[in-house]
Design a protein around this motif. Structure first.
Motif, PDB file in Angstrom:
ATOM      1  N   ARG A 118       0.879  -1.209   0.057  1.00 47.76           N
ATOM      2  CA  ARG A 118      -0.003  -0.026   0.076  1.00 47.76           C
ATOM      3  C   ARG A 118       1.014   1.077  -0.058  1.00 47.76           C
ATOM      4  NH1 ARG A 118       0.037   2.046   5.198  1.00 47.76           N
ATOM      5  NH2 ARG A 118       0.644   0.817   6.714  1.00 47.76           N
ATOM      6  N   SER A 119       0.461   2.386  -0.437  1.00 48.15           N
ATOM      7  CA  SER A 119       1.176   3.479  -0.799  1.00 48.15           C
ATOM      8  C   SER A 119       1.352   4.013   0.964  1.00 48.15           C
ATOM      9  CB  SER A 119       0.028   4.515  -1.295  1.00 48.15           C
ATOM     10  OG  SER A 119       0.921   5.799  -1.334  1.00 48.15           O
ATOM     11  N   ASP A 120       2.546   4.493   1.179  1.00 46.97           N
ATOM     12  CA  ASP A 120       3.077   4.944   2.333  1.00 46.97           C
ATOM     13  C   ASP A 120       2.963   3.796   3.286  1.00 46.97           C
ATOM     14  OD1 ASP A 120       3.802   7.415   1.556  1.00 46.97           O
ATOM     15  OD2 ASP A 120       1.587   8.275   1.907  1.00 46.97           O
ATOM     16  N   GLY A 121       3.307   2.516   2.846  1.00 52.91           N
ATOM     17  CA  GLY A 121       3.427   1.425   3.724  1.00 52.91           C
ATOM     18  C   GLY A 121       4.742   1.586   4.272  1.00 52.91           C
ATOM     19  N   PRO A 122       5.296   0.781   5.331  1.00 54.59           N
ATOM     20  CA  PRO A 122       6.338   1.007   6.254  1.00 54.59           C
ATOM     21  C   PRO A 122       7.630   0.758   5.194  1.00 54.59           C
ATOM     22  CG  PRO A 122       5.048  -0.384   7.362  1.00 54.59           C
ATOM     23  CD  PRO A 122       4.356  -0.299   6.016  1.00 54.59           C
ATOM     24  N   LEU A 123       8.555   1.379   5.582  1.00 53.18           N
ATOM     25  CA  LEU A 123      10.104   1.323   4.956  1.00 53.18           C
ATOM     26  C   LEU A 123      11.123   1.038   5.951  1.00 53.18           C
ATOM     27  CD1 LEU A 123      11.870   2.073   2.606  1.00 53.18           C
ATOM     28  CD2 LEU A 123      11.894   4.431   3.473  1.00 53.18           C
ATOM     29  N   LEU A 124      11.807   0.051   5.446  1.00 54.94           N
ATOM     30  CA  LEU A 124      13.222  -0.434   6.140  1.00 54.94           C
ATOM     31  C   LEU A 124      14.160  -0.316   5.394  1.00 54.94           C
ATOM     32  CD1 LEU A 124      14.507  -2.211   8.371  1.00 54.94           C
ATOM     33  CD2 LEU A 124      13.865  -4.206   7.130  1.00 54.94           C
ATOM     34  N   SER A 125      15.168   0.517   6.001  1.00 51.15           N
ATOM     35  CA  SER A 125      16.525   0.496   5.421  1.00 51.15           C
ATOM     36  C   SER A 125      17.495  -0.596   6.144  1.00 51.15           C
ATOM     37  CB  SER A 125      16.985   2.069   5.478  1.00 51.15           C
ATOM     38  OG  SER A 125      18.468   2.020   4.971  1.00 51.15           O
ATOM     39  N   TYR A 126      17.725  -1.383   5.375  1.00 45.34           N
ATOM     40  CA  TYR A 126      18.646  -2.553   5.970  1.00 45.34           C
ATOM     41  C   TYR A 126      20.044  -2.443   5.498  1.00 45.34           C
ATOM     42  CZ  TYR A 126      20.028  -6.889   7.616  1.00 45.34           C
ATOM     43  OH  TYR A 126      20.920  -8.150   8.545  1.00 45.34           O
ATOM     44  N   GLN A 127      21.041  -2.358   6.344  1.00 39.82           N
ATOM     45  CA  GLN A 127      22.564  -2.149   5.759  1.00 39.82           C
ATOM     46  C   GLN A 127      23.156  -3.495   5.947  1.00 39.82           C
ATOM     47  OE1 GLN A 127      20.298   1.034   5.713  1.00 39.82           O
ATOM     48  NE2 GLN A 127      20.711   0.474   7.850  1.00 39.82           N
ATOM     49  N   HIS A 128      23.445  -4.110   4.793  1.00 35.77           N
ATOM     50  CA  HIS A 128      24.184  -5.228   4.859  1.00 35.77           C
ATOM     51  C   HIS A 128      25.785  -4.938   5.407  1.00 35.77           C
ATOM     52  CE1 HIS A 128      21.918  -8.229   3.069  1.00 35.77           C
ATOM     53  NE2 HIS A 128      21.312  -7.533   2.379  1.00 35.77           N
ATOM     54  N   PHE A 129      26.166  -6.074   5.973  1.00 36.00           N
ATOM     55  CA  PHE A 129      27.825  -5.860   6.206  1.00 36.00           C
ATOM     56  C   PHE A 129      28.493  -6.140   4.712  1.00 36.00           C
ATOM     57  CE2 PHE A 129      25.675  -9.690   7.495  1.00 36.00           C
ATOM     58  CZ  PHE A 129      26.459 -10.697   6.993  1.00 36.00           C
ATOM     59  N   ILE A 130      29.270  -4.935   4.357  1.00 35.70           N
ATOM     60  CA  ILE A 130      30.072  -5.002   3.280  1.00 35.70           C
ATOM     61  C   ILE A 130      31.718  -5.195   3.441  1.00 35.70           C
ATOM     62  CG2 ILE A 130      30.084  -4.188   0.707  1.00 35.70           C
ATOM     63  CD1 ILE A 130      27.439  -2.668   1.400  1.00 35.70           C
ATOM     64  N   SER A 184      26.839  -6.044  12.649  1.00 26.76           N
ATOM     65  CA  SER A 184      28.260  -5.766  12.517  1.00 26.76           C
ATOM     66  C   SER A 184      28.445  -4.496  11.607  1.00 26.76           C
ATOM     67  CB  SER A 184      28.827  -7.111  11.777  1.00 26.76           C
ATOM     68  OG  SER A 184      30.183  -7.217  11.800  1.00 26.76           O
ATOM     69  N   GLY A 185      29.260  -4.593  10.730  1.00 25.29           N
ATOM     70  CA  GLY A 185      29.350  -3.324   9.744  1.00 25.29           C
ATOM     71  C   GLY A 185      28.351  -2.694   9.330  1.00 25.29           C
ATOM     72  N   GLY A 186      27.209  -3.488   8.958  1.00 28.28           N
ATOM     73  CA  GLY A 186      25.937  -3.012   8.472  1.00 28.28           C
ATOM     74  C   GLY A 186      25.225  -2.110   9.974  1.00 28.28           C
ATOM     75  N   GLY A 187      25.352  -2.698  10.955  1.00 25.88           N
ATOM     76  CA  GLY A 187      24.911  -2.206  12.071  1.00 25.88           C
ATOM     77  C   GLY A 187      25.484  -0.933  12.467  1.00 25.88           C
ATOM     78  N   LEU A 188      26.865  -0.897  12.106  1.00 23.83           N
ATOM     79  CA  LEU A 188      27.582   0.417  12.552  1.00 23.83           C
ATOM     80  C   LEU A 188      27.144   1.423  11.565  1.00 23.83           C
ATOM     81  CD1 LEU A 188      29.928   1.704  13.892  1.00 23.83           C
ATOM     82  CD2 LEU A 188      31.413   0.839  12.118  1.00 23.83           C
ATOM     83  N   ALA A 189      26.722   1.099  10.400  1.00 18.37           N
ATOM     84  CA  ALA A 189      26.168   2.275   9.264  1.00 18.37           C
ATOM     85  C   ALA A 189      25.021   2.528   9.985  1.00 18.37           C
ATOM     86  CB  ALA A 189      26.280   1.647   8.043  1.00 18.37           C
ATOM     87  N   ALA A 190      24.021   1.720  10.520  1.00 17.82           N
ATOM     88  CA  ALA A 190      22.827   2.100  11.033  1.00 17.82           C
ATOM     89  C   ALA A 190      22.810   2.987  12.207  1.00 17.82           C
ATOM     90  CB  ALA A 190      21.817   0.835  11.057  1.00 17.82           C
ATOM     91  N   ALA A 191      23.730   2.590  13.206  1.00 19.14           N
ATOM     92  CA  ALA A 191      23.806   3.267  14.344  1.00 19.14           C
ATOM     93  C   ALA A 191      24.409   4.658  14.177  1.00 19.14           C
ATOM     94  CB  ALA A 191      24.837   2.269  15.274  1.00 19.14           C
ATOM     95  N   TRP A 192      25.472   4.820  13.143  1.00 17.98           N
ATOM     96  CA  TRP A 192      25.722   6.162  12.833  1.00 17.98           C
ATOM     97  C   TRP A 192      24.734   6.994  12.405  1.00 17.98           C
ATOM     98  CZ3 TRP A 192      29.412   9.606  14.100  1.00 17.98           C
ATOM     99  CH2 TRP A 192      30.567   9.264  14.424  1.00 17.98           C
TER     100      TRP A 192
END
Length: 418
Positions: free
Chosen positions: A105-117, A202-210
């Motif tokens: 649906r329009s304006d449904g939830p959005l998740l930005s998921y940061q992979h460990f790269i 991990s590294g993806g969590g670091l990007a999300a935390a920052w």
């Protein structure tokens, strides 16, 4: 920064050697060698436009529909190029890959998921690896499918930036925030008013935390419902201070992080100028590689072998770069609820730095819920799995993290065990 192939002892060694490279490679001599920048992506879509500086952070610069992916059945895939900023405030072009489930649906939830790269080459971008055989992506596929099944859109940013500056953690947070801005500004994705959350390990969590910590000042207009972060290396200085010089199988990952930091801070970390011939050979082999190739190129290497001098471990210039990318030392705090999970037995990261950061955030009024995941050895009827604390914690904590994120997008009050 997670690794599945090598043992935990090997991974810990890679972290230890990183500090030797970061804190011990600045000499009194004048630097002359050029940083080992990656080859530009041959696909012109990834290139920065000539008018890049005329755009605001988060402005959409290009959109491309990508083929559907069997691992995310029923979802459309859209590659979005947007304007972001590097660690010095200069404009850069970055990318995020957006998965949109059928019938969202329009304006449904959005998740930005940061992979460990854990990579240095432009070919290692998530948008490329989604169409390859990257096992690291397979680890998180079930998590993302849970989100998609609930009607959430999922954004997968390339948070290392166009130079693939592995180790430049603050840069990653800025790219994450600008990626969210871009998704919300693109009418076709129908996310302008989406309840938005972030996650990563991990590294993806670091990007999300920052991203969570920077949002109040870097992107104050963004309304974030919460961030779930796991196994985060909160303090690179703490890691660096306990480093050794002995050979380790995972030395390649540490050397790659030093190369990545030089790319972002070439004047303050001129690492390439102080490599031995063997060190330069290995660095050249890594400069455009992804995780497995990096580990292979640097296996059993050491700072003693690869640099001309390791006597200066407390260079002010080098240390300041590491401090600037250590979240424990950053004075800002998130303005959004946090779910944080880690194993107290995790020997790959500095657990004390996590605890210190969480205490500081709690004292500032942040709603933080922490989950301490027991090591495999402590789980009932489980076979001992020595050295797997970091990797297994990613999987064991994910269900609780997803449940917590679900409550945030529903608007439920965030719990706290500060």
């Amino acid at each position: 920064m997670i690794r599945q192939v090598l043992s935990a002892d090997s991974r810990r060694g890679g972290v230890r050697v990183l500090g030797c490279l970061v804190l011990g490679l600045l000499l009194a001599a004048k630097a002359t060698a050029e940083p080992l920048y990656p080859r530009p992506d041959p696909d012109p879509f990834y290139a920065a436009p000539a008018d890049l500086a005329a755009h605001r952070p988060g402005d959409v610069l290009g959109v491309r529909a990508l083929p559907p992916l069997a691992m995310f059945p029923g979802s459309t895939v859209t590659l979005v190029k947007f304007r972001s900023s590097n660690s010095h405030g200069a404009p850069i072009a970055a990318t995020t890959t957006v998965l949109t489930p059928f019938g969202r649906r329009s304006d449904g939830p959005l998740l930005s998921y940061q992979h460990f790269i854990n990579a240095l080459g432009t070919g290692c971008a998530v948008s490329h690896k989604l169409y390859g055989d990257d096992l690291n992506l397979n680890v998180t596929t079930p998590i993302l499918n849970v989100a998609l099944a609930q009607g959430w859109a999922v954004a997968l940013p390339d948070q290392l930036g166009p130079q693939f500056a592995l180790g430049a953690a603050r840069l990653g947070g800025q790219i994450v925030l600008d990626g969210i801005r871009a998704v919300q500004r693109l009418p076709a994705l129908a996310a302008q008013h989406s309840a938005t959350v972030m996650a990563g390990y991990s590294g993806g969590g670091l990007a999300a935390a920052w991203a969570a910590a920077l949002q109040p000042t870097y992107a104050p207009e963004l309304q974030l419902a919460g961030a779930a972060i796991g196994g985060v290396p909160m303090n690179l200085v703490t890691m660096a201070e306990a480093l050794g010089l002995d050979p380790h199988p995972s030395f390649g990952l540490a050397m790659a992080a030093a190369i990545g930091l030089e790319r972002e801070y070439p004047d303050r970390l001129p690492i390439s100028s102080y490599l031995t011939p063997r060190g330069r050979e290995v660095a050249d082999a890594m400069a455009n590689s992804c995780s497995n190739e990096i580990l292979t190129a640097g296996i059993n290497g050491s700072a003693r072998e690869y640099v001309t001098d390791t006597s200066i471990f407390d260079s002010r210039q080098a240390r300041s770069v590491v401090e600037e990318n250590s979240l424990e030392l950053y004075g800002g705090v998130p303005d959004t609820p946090i779910f944080e999970w880690h194993s107290p037995e995790d020997r790959q990261i500095a657990v004390e730095a996590i605890e210190n950061t969480v205490r500081r955030w709690c004292a500032a009024g942040v709603r933080v819920q922490t989950l301490r995941v027991p090591a495999i050895e402590q789980l009932p009827e489980a076979e001992p799995l020595s050295g797997a604390e970091h990797l297994t914690t990613a999987v064991l904590g994910a269900p609780a993290a997803m449940m917590w994120l679900g409550a945030r997008v529903r608007g439920e009050p965030a719990p706290s065990n500060c």
